[in-house]
Design a protein around this motif. Structure first.
Motif, PDB file in Angstrom:
ATOM      1  N   THR A  60      78.740  97.977  27.676  1.00 27.03           N
ATOM      2  CA  THR A  60      79.547  98.421  29.186  1.00 27.03           C
ATOM      3  C   THR A  60      80.951  98.660  28.673  1.00 27.03           C
ATOM      4  O   THR A  60      80.822  97.865  27.979  1.00 27.03           O
ATOM      5  N   THR A  61      81.123 100.132  29.803  1.00 27.70           N
ATOM      6  CA  THR A  61      83.490  99.473  29.520  1.00 27.70           C
ATOM      7  C   THR A  61      83.636  98.664  31.111  1.00 27.70           C
ATOM      8  O   THR A  61      82.305  98.426  31.821  1.00 27.70           O
ATOM      9  N   PRO A  62      84.661  98.248  30.939  1.00 26.92           N
ATOM     10  CA  PRO A  62      84.534  96.928  31.838  1.00 26.92           C
ATOM     11  C   PRO A  62      85.316  97.653  32.914  1.00 26.92           C
ATOM     12  O   PRO A  62      84.446  97.275  34.043  1.00 26.92           O
ATOM     13  N   HIS A  63      85.130  99.031  33.222  1.00 29.17           N
ATOM     14  CA  HIS A  63      84.765  99.500  34.379  1.00 29.17           C
ATOM     15  C   HIS A  63      83.165  99.723  35.234  1.00 29.17           C
ATOM     16  O   HIS A  63      83.359  99.537  36.506  1.00 29.17           O
ATOM     17  N   GLN A  64      82.435  99.550  34.144  1.00 33.70           N
ATOM     18  CA  GLN A  64      81.643  99.964  34.626  1.00 33.70           C
ATOM     19  C   GLN A  64      80.753  98.231  34.223  1.00 33.70           C
ATOM     20  O   GLN A  64      78.908  98.414  34.011  1.00 33.70           O
ATOM     21  N   ALA A  65      81.355  97.208  33.975  1.00 33.51           N
ATOM     22  CA  ALA A  65      80.452  95.736  34.100  1.00 33.51           C
ATOM     23  C   ALA A  65      79.528  95.999  34.744  1.00 33.51           C
ATOM     24  O   ALA A  65      78.377  95.312  34.826  1.00 33.51           O
ATOM     25  N   GLY A 101      76.496 104.089  29.390  1.00 34.46           N
ATOM     26  CA  GLY A 101      78.581 104.636  29.815  1.00 34.46           C
ATOM     27  C   GLY A 101      78.002 105.778  29.710  1.00 34.46           C
ATOM     28  O   GLY A 101      77.364 106.398  28.815  1.00 34.46           O
ATOM     29  N   GLY A 102      79.498 106.271  28.735  1.00 32.96           N
ATOM     30  CA  GLY A 102      79.620 107.253  28.376  1.00 32.96           C
ATOM     31  C   GLY A 102      80.083 107.039  26.937  1.00 32.96           C
ATOM     32  O   GLY A 102      79.960 106.186  26.717  1.00 32.96           O
ATOM     33  N   GLY A 103      80.574 108.402  26.339  1.00 33.09           N
ATOM     34  CA  GLY A 103      81.152 108.312  24.718  1.00 33.09           C
ATOM     35  C   GLY A 103      81.200 107.441  24.429  1.00 33.09           C
ATOM     36  O   GLY A 103      81.637 106.784  23.477  1.00 33.09           O
ATOM     37  N   SER A 104      82.165 106.312  25.304  1.00 35.39           N
ATOM     38  CA  SER A 104      82.972 105.764  24.719  1.00 35.39           C
ATOM     39  C   SER A 104      82.754 104.286  24.411  1.00 35.39           C
ATOM     40  O   SER A 104      82.171 103.261  23.336  1.00 35.39           O
ATOM     41  N   LEU A 113      80.398 102.589  20.989  1.00 38.63           N
ATOM     42  CA  LEU A 113      80.651 100.980  20.235  1.00 38.63           C
ATOM     43  C   LEU A 113      79.333 100.897  20.033  1.00 38.63           C
ATOM     44  O   LEU A 113      79.683  99.721  18.786  1.00 38.63           O
ATOM     45  N   GLY A 114      77.900 101.569  20.825  1.00 37.96           N
ATOM     46  CA  GLY A 114      77.110 100.437  20.089  1.00 37.96           C
ATOM     47  C   GLY A 114      76.694 101.813  18.481  1.00 37.96           C
ATOM     48  O   GLY A 114      76.124 100.834  17.673  1.00 37.96           O
ATOM     49  N   LYS A 115      77.320 102.685  19.067  1.00 39.76           N
ATOM     50  CA  LYS A 115      76.546 103.052  17.212  1.00 39.76           C
ATOM     51  C   LYS A 115      77.723 102.366  16.261  1.00 39.76           C
ATOM     52  O   LYS A 115      76.849 102.456  15.194  1.00 39.76           O
ATOM     53  N   ALA A 116      78.740 101.898  16.785  1.00 42.81           N
ATOM     54  CA  ALA A 116      80.051 101.287  15.442  1.00 42.81           C
ATOM     55  C   ALA A 116      79.182  99.750  15.723  1.00 42.81           C
ATOM     56  O   ALA A 116      79.341  99.256  14.125  1.00 42.81           O
ATOM     57  N   ILE A 117      79.029  99.412  15.986  1.00 45.91           N
ATOM     58  CA  ILE A 117      77.898  98.027  15.818  1.00 45.91           C
ATOM     59  C   ILE A 117      76.645  98.403  15.005  1.00 45.91           C
ATOM     60  O   ILE A 117      76.748  97.676  14.429  1.00 45.91           O
ATOM     61  N   ALA A 118      75.608  99.460  15.473  1.00 48.07           N
ATOM     62  CA  ALA A 118      74.833  99.845  14.582  1.00 48.07           C
ATOM     63  C   ALA A 118      74.727 100.072  13.238  1.00 48.07           C
ATOM     64  O   ALA A 118      73.599 100.107  12.466  1.00 48.07           O
ATOM     65  N   PRO A 146      72.842 107.017  29.100  1.00 54.12           N
ATOM     66  CA  PRO A 146      74.518 108.301  29.367  1.00 54.12           C
ATOM     67  C   PRO A 146      74.719 107.945  30.658  1.00 54.12           C
ATOM     68  O   PRO A 146      73.422 108.504  31.807  1.00 54.12           O
ATOM     69  N   THR A 147      75.394 107.843  31.215  1.00 60.30           N
ATOM     70  CA  THR A 147      76.637 108.551  32.300  1.00 60.30           C
ATOM     71  C   THR A 147      77.431 109.201  32.964  1.00 60.30           C
ATOM     72  O   THR A 147      78.169 109.306  33.536  1.00 60.30           O
ATOM     73  N   THR A 148      77.730 109.786  31.472  1.00 59.36           N
ATOM     74  CA  THR A 148      78.464 111.350  31.414  1.00 59.36           C
ATOM     75  C   THR A 148      77.729 112.292  30.332  1.00 59.36           C
ATOM     76  O   THR A 148      76.844 112.229  30.045  1.00 59.36           O
TER      77      THR A 148
END
Ligand code: NAD
Length: 357
Positions: free
Chosen positions: A43-48, A97-100, A104-109, A120-122
């Motif tokens: 998640t982002t910090p905002h959506q922890a 979460g949103g695109g951010s 991150l998930g894609k970058a790890i994948a 998705p939340t956006t």
């Protein structure tokens, strides 16, 4: 209206998509179907707080969380999260979460080939593409790879119900931009065009409903349906002038992502409508006003979207440089991209004027 073409190539990714209010509670079932038992939640910090909720759904399958997802997928953050995934021996990524966060998930994948379940939340649509944008040293690069295409998407209307009203509008217009540009993409197929029109229709009908009642579950569900369709179009075809302008304004002038899309969309579509009126006719049919750019501009205005680049912090003195940058590095667009044409477009967008008037 027909989307038949005498020649085309259609490509679809193998993605499992589930829709429904409350469907996020099925995340453990989906992890099990992938044969996974060690989930890393992102998640982002905002959506922890969402990470706690998902850890509860996953029970013993949740082995860790990383709540540091950040805008534009910085490579150092992705490397930290990848190291954590490896240390935990994670076998599935859950991006909430949103695109951010999806980025991150894609970058790890990309680095591990782990499967991804995205919630998705956006409306950004990244979950439906095999595209990853990353930034390193202030430079953004974009790649496309089957490794980054998420395997499972859970679209839960309850999660977008919390999206603040201003973000609801800009995120929706961000999604609609993918569909609108998809209609004239060189590599479009009949299927991508059908999805683009239905995605635009879904937002046209549902956005006013969720603006009037942000918690309206049926309305939110239809906006997510639009997000899925528009995001899928983005994953299948190439983008043109609109996206180039948004990347230039975001990358070189630090303008906010979704708001910039919202302001530029009607102007870019009006510019291209002169070259491909037939391909953009479905947009006029959906949004009226006799011109696809004008129709989208009125839709955005009625929804309370930002209309002027000046309101996003761009200075009038920057317009010349922005036009130079956007007209440099020739790229495909249905209408030739001229420096003067772009300068005029940017002036109207900076002022918040209706396009082509
Ligand atoms: P975001 O993910 O950056 O979210 C913005 C903020 O809103 C974050 O703090 C987030 O935690 C918060 N937020 C998200 N959903 C919320 C909700 N329901 N309620 C309350 N707060 C919420 O924003 P975005 O517009 O979804 O994503 C933008 C990023 O995605 C950009 O970096 C863009 O380049 C990328 N993107 C990539 C693709 C692709 O295919 N690769 C497609 C679209 C966008």
């Amino acid at each position: 209206m027909s989307f038949f073409r005498e020649e085309f190539t259609a490509r679809s990714a193998a993605v499992r998509v589930r829709f429904g209010a409350g469907i996020r509670a099925s995340v453990a079932e989906e992890a099990e179907a992938l044969g996974a038992s060690r989930a890393l939640i992102l998640t982002t910090p905002h959506q922890a707080a969402m990470a706690d909720e998902f850890a509860a759904y996953l029970g013993p399958r949740a082995v860790g969380r990383f709540t540091g997802a950040a805008m534009h997928t910085p490579v150092d953050v992705s490397e930290q999260a990848t190291a954590l995934a490896q240390e935990l021996r994670a076998d599935v990524l859950i991006s909430v979460g949103g695109g951010s966060t999806t980025g991150l998930g894609k970058a790890i994948a990309l680095r591990t080939d782990l499967p991804q379940i995205v919630v998705p939340t956006t409306y950004a649509g990244s979950e439906a593409t095999g595209i990853l944008g990353q930034t390193e040293g202030g430079v953004k690069t974009t790649l496309t790879s089957p490794k980054v295409q998420p395997e499972v998407i859970l679209y839960d209307a309850e999660l977008v119900a919390t999206l603040p009203v201003a973000m609801t509008v800009t995120s929706a217009l961000n999604a609609m931009a993918h569909a609108a540009e998809g209609l004239y993409a060189r590599d479009r197929s009949p299927l991508s065009s059908l999805m683009a029109v239905e995605g635009l229709r879904a937002f046209r009908d549902s956005l006013p409903k969720v603006m009037a009642a942000p918690g309206d579950a049926a309305g939110r569900g239809e906006t997510l349906y639009g997000a899925w369709l528009c995001g899928t179009v983005l994953g299948q075809v190439g983008m043109a002038l609109h996206h180039k302008l948004c990347h230039t304004l975001g990358g070189s002038f630090d303008l906010p992502h979704a708001e910039t899309h919202a302001v530029i969309l009607p102007h870019a579509i009006a510019y291209n409508a002169e070259a491909v009126p037939d391909l953009l006719a479905p947009v006029t049919q959906l949004f009226g006003h006799g011109n696809p750019g004008l129709g989208l501009w009125h839709f955005a205005k009625d929804a309370g979207a930002p209309l002027a680049l000046s309101d996003l912090g761009l200075k009038e003195a920057d317009l010349d440089r922005a036009a130079d940058l956007a007209a440099a590095n020739p790229y495909w667009n249905p209408r030739p991209v001229t420096r003067d044409g772009i300068r005029g477009l940017l002036q109207a967008a900076w002022e918040g004027a209706a396009p082509g008037v």
